[in-house]
Design a protein around this motif. Structure first.
Motif, short mmCIF file in Angstrom:
data_model
loop_
_atom_site.label_atom_id
_atom_site.label_comp_id
_atom_site.label_asym_id
_atom_site.label_seq_id
_atom_site.Cartn_x
_atom_site.Cartn_y
_atom_site.Cartn_z
N UNK A 150 0.75 -1.12 -0.02
CA UNK A 150 0.05 -0.12 0.02
C UNK A 150 0.78 1.15 0.18
N UNK A 151 1.69 1.36 0.59
CA UNK A 151 2.77 2.33 0.99
C UNK A 151 3.59 2.63 -0.39
N UNK A 152 3.54 1.74 -1.23
CA UNK A 152 4.53 1.67 -2.56
C UNK A 152 3.34 1.80 -3.70
N UNK A 153 2.19 2.07 -3.23
CA UNK A 153 0.91 2.24 -4.22
C UNK A 153 0.83 1.21 -5.08
N UNK A 154 1.14 -0.15 -4.63
CA UNK A 154 1.04 -1.24 -5.28
C UNK A 154 -0.44 -1.86 -4.87
N UNK A 155 -1.51 -1.34 -5.01
CA UNK A 155 -2.78 -1.51 -4.53
C UNK A 155 -3.32 -2.83 -4.86
N UNK A 156 -2.95 -3.57 -6.17
CA UNK A 156 -3.45 -4.73 -6.39
C UNK A 156 -3.02 -5.73 -5.56
N UNK A 200 -12.53 -0.96 -5.83
CA UNK A 200 -12.89 0.40 -5.78
C UNK A 200 -12.09 1.11 -4.61
N UNK A 201 -11.20 0.22 -3.86
CA UNK A 201 -10.29 0.63 -2.95
C UNK A 201 -8.87 1.06 -3.62
N UNK A 202 -8.65 2.32 -4.20
CA UNK A 202 -7.47 2.69 -4.88
C UNK A 202 -6.98 3.99 -4.39
N UNK A 203 -7.03 4.01 -2.88
CA UNK A 203 -6.16 4.96 -2.26
C UNK A 203 -5.58 4.46 -1.33
N UNK A 204 -4.57 5.04 -0.80
CA UNK A 204 -3.56 4.59 0.60
C UNK A 204 -4.47 4.81 1.63
N UNK A 260 -8.56 -0.19 5.92
CA UNK A 260 -9.15 -1.69 6.02
C UNK A 260 -7.92 -2.37 6.53
N UNK A 261 -6.61 -2.31 6.39
CA UNK A 261 -5.81 -2.88 6.90
C UNK A 261 -5.59 -2.93 8.45
#
Length: 110
Positions: free
Chosen positions: A18-24, A46-50, A56-57
């Motif tokens: 998430x911190x590296x913007x690797x949302x998938x 739908x969750x594509x923001x840090x 959620x984490x």
């Protein structure tokens, strides 16, 4: 002897992604934890923001690591969200930003 479970390692990996913007990758890791408990894969595209993924984490870490130590306080402190933990408590409660030092220890150092 401290033990770290694989579940915690997967959630840490999701946090790094998430911190590296690797949302998938982060979504896949959180869904892996959820489906391991027989829950539905909650996180979708739908969750594509840090911010949303971190929230959620934190929720998944809260329930996955319940009764295993001070993980919750450390997680909330890391993201500067200690005040969020007070939502369900009376307003007289205070959450420390750091471990309190007993006054006898402070007096002994002077």
């Amino acid at each position: 002897m401290p033990i770290i479970r694989n579940e915690e390692l997967i959630l840490l990996r999701a946090e790094i992604a998430t911190q590296q913007s690797n949302f998938a990758a982060a979504r896949a890791d959180v869904n892996l934890i959820r489906t391991g408990y027989g829950l539905a894969a909650k996180i979708d595209t739908d969750l594509d923001s840090t911010t949303e993924l971190i929230d959620e984490l934190l929720k998944q870490r809260r329930y996955s690591l319940l009764f295993e130590g001070g993980h919750r306080w450390i997680d909330l402190r890391r993201y500067n969200k200690l005040d969020d933990s007070l939502k369900d408590l009376p307003t007289t409660h205070f959450v420390h930003q750091q471990y309190p030092i007993p006054s006898s220890e402070i007096d002994a150092r002077q």
